[in-house]
Design a protein around this motif. Structure first.
Motif, PDB file in Angstrom:
ATOM      1  N   GLY A  30     -28.459  55.888 -83.376  1.00 16.45           N
ATOM      2  CA  GLY A  30     -28.599  56.018 -84.819  1.00 16.45           C
ATOM      3  C   GLY A  30     -29.907  55.529 -85.396  1.00 16.45           C
ATOM      4  N   GLN A  31     -30.832  55.035 -84.559  1.00 13.34           N
ATOM      5  CA  GLN A  31     -32.101  54.568 -85.103  1.00 13.34           C
ATOM      6  C   GLN A  31     -33.201  54.612 -84.042  1.00 13.34           C
ATOM      7  OE1 GLN A  31     -30.738  50.603 -86.285  1.00 13.34           O
ATOM      8  NE2 GLN A  31     -32.049  49.678 -84.732  1.00 13.34           N
ATOM      9  N   TRP A  32     -34.402  54.936 -84.506  1.00 10.65           N
ATOM     10  CA  TRP A  32     -35.571  54.951 -83.641  1.00 10.65           C
ATOM     11  C   TRP A  32     -36.693  54.205 -84.365  1.00 10.65           C
ATOM     12  CZ3 TRP A  32     -36.935  55.651 -78.816  1.00 10.65           C
ATOM     13  CH2 TRP A  32     -38.289  55.798 -78.507  1.00 10.65           C
ATOM     14  N   VAL A  33     -37.149  53.110 -83.768  1.00  8.21           N
ATOM     15  CA  VAL A  33     -38.203  52.305 -84.374  1.00  8.21           C
ATOM     16  C   VAL A  33     -39.542  52.993 -84.109  1.00  8.21           C
ATOM     17  CG1 VAL A  33     -39.320  50.056 -84.474  1.00  8.21           C
ATOM     18  CG2 VAL A  33     -36.848  50.204 -84.061  1.00  8.21           C
ATOM     19  N   ILE A  34     -40.121  53.544 -85.160  1.00  9.68           N
ATOM     20  CA  ILE A  34     -41.389  54.269 -85.041  1.00  9.68           C
ATOM     21  C   ILE A  34     -42.556  53.301 -84.996  1.00  9.68           C
ATOM     22  CG2 ILE A  34     -42.920  55.927 -86.187  1.00  9.68           C
ATOM     23  CD1 ILE A  34     -40.371  57.181 -87.416  1.00  9.68           C
ATOM     24  N   SER A  35     -42.538  52.292 -85.875  1.00  8.63           N
ATOM     25  CA  SER A  35     -43.607  51.298 -85.888  1.00  8.63           C
ATOM     26  C   SER A  35     -43.100  50.009 -86.507  1.00  8.63           C
ATOM     27  CB  SER A  35     -44.818  51.816 -86.673  1.00  8.63           C
ATOM     28  OG  SER A  35     -44.499  51.981 -88.044  1.00  8.63           O
ATOM     29  N   GLU A  36     -43.770  48.907 -86.188  1.00  6.57           N
ATOM     30  CA  GLU A  36     -43.454  47.613 -86.773  1.00  6.57           C
ATOM     31  C   GLU A  36     -44.703  46.746 -86.764  1.00  6.57           C
ATOM     32  OE1 GLU A  36     -40.608  45.305 -84.563  1.00  6.57           O
ATOM     33  OE2 GLU A  36     -41.212  46.212 -82.686  1.00  6.57           O
ATOM     34  N   GLU A  37     -44.767  45.822 -87.710  1.00  9.10           N
ATOM     35  CA  GLU A  37     -45.926  44.940 -87.820  1.00  9.10           C
ATOM     36  C   GLU A  37     -45.481  43.566 -88.277  1.00  9.10           C
ATOM     37  OE1 GLU A  37     -50.166  44.538 -90.287  1.00  9.10           O
ATOM     38  OE2 GLU A  37     -48.904  46.321 -90.504  1.00  9.10           O
ATOM     39  N   TYR A  38     -46.014  42.535 -87.614  1.00  8.74           N
ATOM     40  CA  TYR A  38     -45.757  41.150 -87.989  1.00  8.74           C
ATOM     41  C   TYR A  38     -46.959  40.550 -88.674  1.00  8.74           C
ATOM     42  CZ  TYR A  38     -41.343  39.663 -85.862  1.00  8.74           C
ATOM     43  OH  TYR A  38     -40.026  39.456 -85.584  1.00  8.74           O
ATOM     44  N   GLN A  39     -46.707  39.714 -89.669  1.00  9.77           N
ATOM     45  CA  GLN A  39     -47.734  38.867 -90.261  1.00  9.77           C
ATOM     46  C   GLN A  39     -47.200  37.442 -90.276  1.00  9.77           C
ATOM     47  OE1 GLN A  39     -49.225  40.200 -94.074  1.00  9.77           O
ATOM     48  NE2 GLN A  39     -49.151  42.346 -93.466  1.00  9.77           N
ATOM     49  N   ILE A  40     -47.929  36.516 -89.661  1.00 12.93           N
ATOM     50  CA  ILE A  40     -47.534  35.114 -89.608  1.00 12.93           C
ATOM     51  C   ILE A  40     -48.699  34.280 -90.115  1.00 12.93           C
ATOM     52  CG2 ILE A  40     -46.817  33.201 -88.135  1.00 12.93           C
ATOM     53  CD1 ILE A  40     -45.575  35.213 -86.239  1.00 12.93           C
ATOM     54  N   GLU A  41     -48.460  33.488 -91.141  1.00 11.16           N
ATOM     55  CA  GLU A  41     -49.511  32.667 -91.749  1.00 11.16           C
ATOM     56  C   GLU A  41     -49.003  31.234 -91.942  1.00 11.16           C
ATOM     57  OE1 GLU A  41     -50.356  34.519 -95.470  1.00 11.16           O
ATOM     58  OE2 GLU A  41     -51.120  36.366 -94.571  1.00 11.16           O
ATOM     59  N   PRO A  42     -49.700  30.254 -91.354  1.00 11.03           N
ATOM     60  CA  PRO A  42     -50.824  30.414 -90.433  1.00 11.03           C
ATOM     61  C   PRO A  42     -50.351  30.917 -89.076  1.00 11.03           C
ATOM     62  CG  PRO A  42     -50.218  28.107 -90.654  1.00 11.03           C
ATOM     63  CD  PRO A  42     -49.383  28.853 -91.640  1.00 11.03           C
ATOM     64  N   GLY A  43     -51.253  31.508 -88.322  1.00 12.43           N
ATOM     65  CA  GLY A  43     -50.900  32.055 -87.018  1.00 12.43           C
ATOM     66  C   GLY A  43     -50.519  30.965 -86.025  1.00 12.43           C
ATOM     67  N   VAL A  44     -49.421  31.197 -85.308  1.00 19.19           N
ATOM     68  CA  VAL A  44     -48.950  30.265 -84.269  1.00 19.19           C
ATOM     69  C   VAL A  44     -48.490  31.075 -83.065  1.00 19.19           C
ATOM     70  CG1 VAL A  44     -48.215  28.471 -85.907  1.00 19.19           C
ATOM     71  CG2 VAL A  44     -46.611  30.273 -85.250  1.00 19.19           C
ATOM     72  N   PRO A  45     -48.440  30.476 -81.875  1.00 21.26           N
ATOM     73  CA  PRO A  45     -47.927  31.193 -80.702  1.00 21.26           C
ATOM     74  C   PRO A  45     -46.454  31.535 -80.871  1.00 21.26           C
ATOM     75  CG  PRO A  45     -49.179  29.241 -80.059  1.00 21.26           C
ATOM     76  CD  PRO A  45     -48.958  29.145 -81.534  1.00 21.26           C
ATOM     77  N   VAL A  46     -46.076  32.711 -80.421  1.00 23.72           N
ATOM     78  CA  VAL A  46     -44.683  33.178 -80.502  1.00 23.72           C
ATOM     79  C   VAL A  46     -44.213  33.582 -79.117  1.00 23.72           C
ATOM     80  CG1 VAL A  46     -43.102  34.856 -81.513  1.00 23.72           C
ATOM     81  CG2 VAL A  46     -45.050  34.017 -82.851  1.00 23.72           C
ATOM     82  N   ILE A  47     -43.038  33.132 -78.748  1.00 24.99           N
ATOM     83  CA  ILE A  47     -42.396  33.552 -77.501  1.00 24.99           C
ATOM     84  C   ILE A  47     -41.191  34.402 -77.874  1.00 24.99           C
ATOM     85  CG2 ILE A  47     -41.142  32.809 -75.441  1.00 24.99           C
ATOM     86  CD1 ILE A  47     -42.774  30.224 -75.540  1.00 24.99           C
ATOM     87  N   GLU A  48     -41.089  35.583 -77.291  1.00 24.73           N
ATOM     88  CA  GLU A  48     -39.944  36.457 -77.577  1.00 24.73           C
ATOM     89  C   GLU A  48     -39.032  36.516 -76.365  1.00 24.73           C
ATOM     90  OE1 GLU A  48     -39.592  40.005 -80.415  1.00 24.73           O
ATOM     91  OE2 GLU A  48     -40.256  40.889 -78.531  1.00 24.73           O
ATOM     92  N   TYR A  49     -37.731  36.491 -76.628  1.00 24.58           N
ATOM     93  CA  TYR A  49     -36.751  36.623 -75.555  1.00 24.58           C
ATOM     94  C   TYR A  49     -35.577  37.441 -76.055  1.00 24.58           C
ATOM     95  CZ  TYR A  49     -33.952  33.000 -77.917  1.00 24.58           C
ATOM     96  OH  TYR A  49     -33.207  32.300 -78.824  1.00 24.58           O
ATOM     97  N   THR A  50     -34.743  37.878 -75.150  1.00 20.92           N
ATOM     98  CA  THR A  50     -33.544  38.652 -75.480  1.00 20.92           C
ATOM     99  C   THR A  50     -32.329  37.774 -75.273  1.00 20.92           C
ATOM    100  OG1 THR A  50     -34.617  40.695 -74.763  1.00 20.92           O
ATOM    101  CG2 THR A  50     -32.222  40.733 -74.978  1.00 20.92           C
ATOM    102  N   ASP A  51     -31.488  37.634 -76.292  1.00 23.38           N
ATOM    103  CA  ASP A  51     -30.308  36.780 -76.154  1.00 23.38           C
ATOM    104  C   ASP A  51     -29.189  37.512 -75.426  1.00 23.38           C
ATOM    105  OD1 ASP A  51     -29.020  38.431 -77.989  1.00 23.38           O
ATOM    106  OD2 ASP A  51     -29.047  36.989 -79.628  1.00 23.38           O
ATOM    107  N   SER A  52     -28.042  36.857 -75.320  1.00 22.78           N
ATOM    108  CA  SER A  52     -26.943  37.407 -74.519  1.00 22.78           C
ATOM    109  C   SER A  52     -26.296  38.632 -75.151  1.00 22.78           C
ATOM    110  CB  SER A  52     -25.875  36.333 -74.286  1.00 22.78           C
ATOM    111  OG  SER A  52     -25.355  35.848 -75.513  1.00 22.78           O
TER     112      SER A  52
END
Length: 260
Positions: A30-52
């Motif tokens: 039911g959905q297709w992600v065509i594009s996405e953009e993040y803005q983080i201020e101030p910039g910091v390191p981000v770690i992404e993971y997938t939960d259970s």
């Protein structure tokens, strides 16, 4: 429909604090992600993971002071949700292993205490999809939707007693009533086009006839154009932000518009 959606969160952070955000949707049914953009201020390191539950989670340390995070999305969504009147109940012994966790009581969904109410609501319904639709219709008809009438600790039992709440309360009650009938049910959070007032939204899915179906007790009729961000047992699993320190939310904006 192609949707332009997103949210912006602005915090005041007295001291650096760890936080886990859940802001990124996945492409799927039911959905297709065509594009996405993040803005983080101030910039910091981000770690992404997938939960259970398969949700994308963003883990970071917020610095002291003003912290802003914004995500913008363009997503192709289904104009309608699937409906299946008469779709049969799946006996517990035939359920897929990964659905069994959605039969159990959870923090906000005390399904073990709502069996009599569920039985009364569904007394004349065929086991399966029709039972869930009877539950959805009963909640929509008997529970008042009103902001400010519940909080983050409100459970399905309280909503069943007071019969007033917001979308997360409607979802918790629907989930609990389904589980009490041995129908797997899970919480969904995301975006809904033309939601009034605009905010992030919550609904539930139930597993019948070998697949998950969408049910939204805040709406009178089935509505598509949804963007799913996360799934879980209840609101504890799908929080937009889970913070492990003092962070004061100063501003929150949510938008969902048709992308021409």
């Amino acid at each position: 429909m192609k949707l332009f959606a997103g949210c912006e969160l602005v915090y005041d952070v007295p001291a650096p604090a760890p936080v886990v955000f859940m802001l990124r949707p996945r492409s799927g049914a039911g959905q297709w992600v065509i594009s996405e953009e993040y803005q983080i201020e101030p910039g910091v390191p981000v770690i992404e993971y997938t939960d259970s539950y398969g949700n994308l989670c963003q883990r970071l340390m917020t610095p002291e002071g003003r912290f802003r995070i914004q995500i913008t999305l363009v997503v192709e969504t289904a104009d309608e949700i699937d409906v299946a009147p008469g779709a049969p109940f799946v006996p517990v012994q035939d359920l897929p292993d990964d659905t069994l966790q959605f039969l159990l009581p959870s923090r906000y969904c005390q399904s073990d205490r709502l069996g009599p109410l569920a039985a009364d609501i569904t007394a004349n319904a065929t086991p399966g999809y029709d039972q869930v639709e009877a539950i959805r219709n009963w909640i929509q008809s008997h529970v008042i939707y009103q902001y400010g009438t519940s909080d983050s600790s409100t459970s399905a039992i309280e909503t069943a007693e007071k019969r007033i709440g917001v979308c997360r309360d409607f979802a918790h009650l629907g989930i609990s009533l389904c589980r009490s009938l041995n129908i797997p049910a899970r919480m969904v959070v995301g975006y809904l086009h033309n939601l009034k007032p605009m905010d992030l939204h919550a609904w539930f899915e139930a597993f019948v006839d070998g697949r998950w179906y969408t049910f939204d007790a805040t709406q009178k009729e089935p509505r598509g154009n949804r963007i799913v961000v996360a799934y879980g047992r209840d609101a504890a699993d799908v929080a937009l932000a889970t913070q492990f320190g003092e962070m004061q939310l100063q501003e929150m904006k949510v938008w969902v518009e048709e992308k021409l």
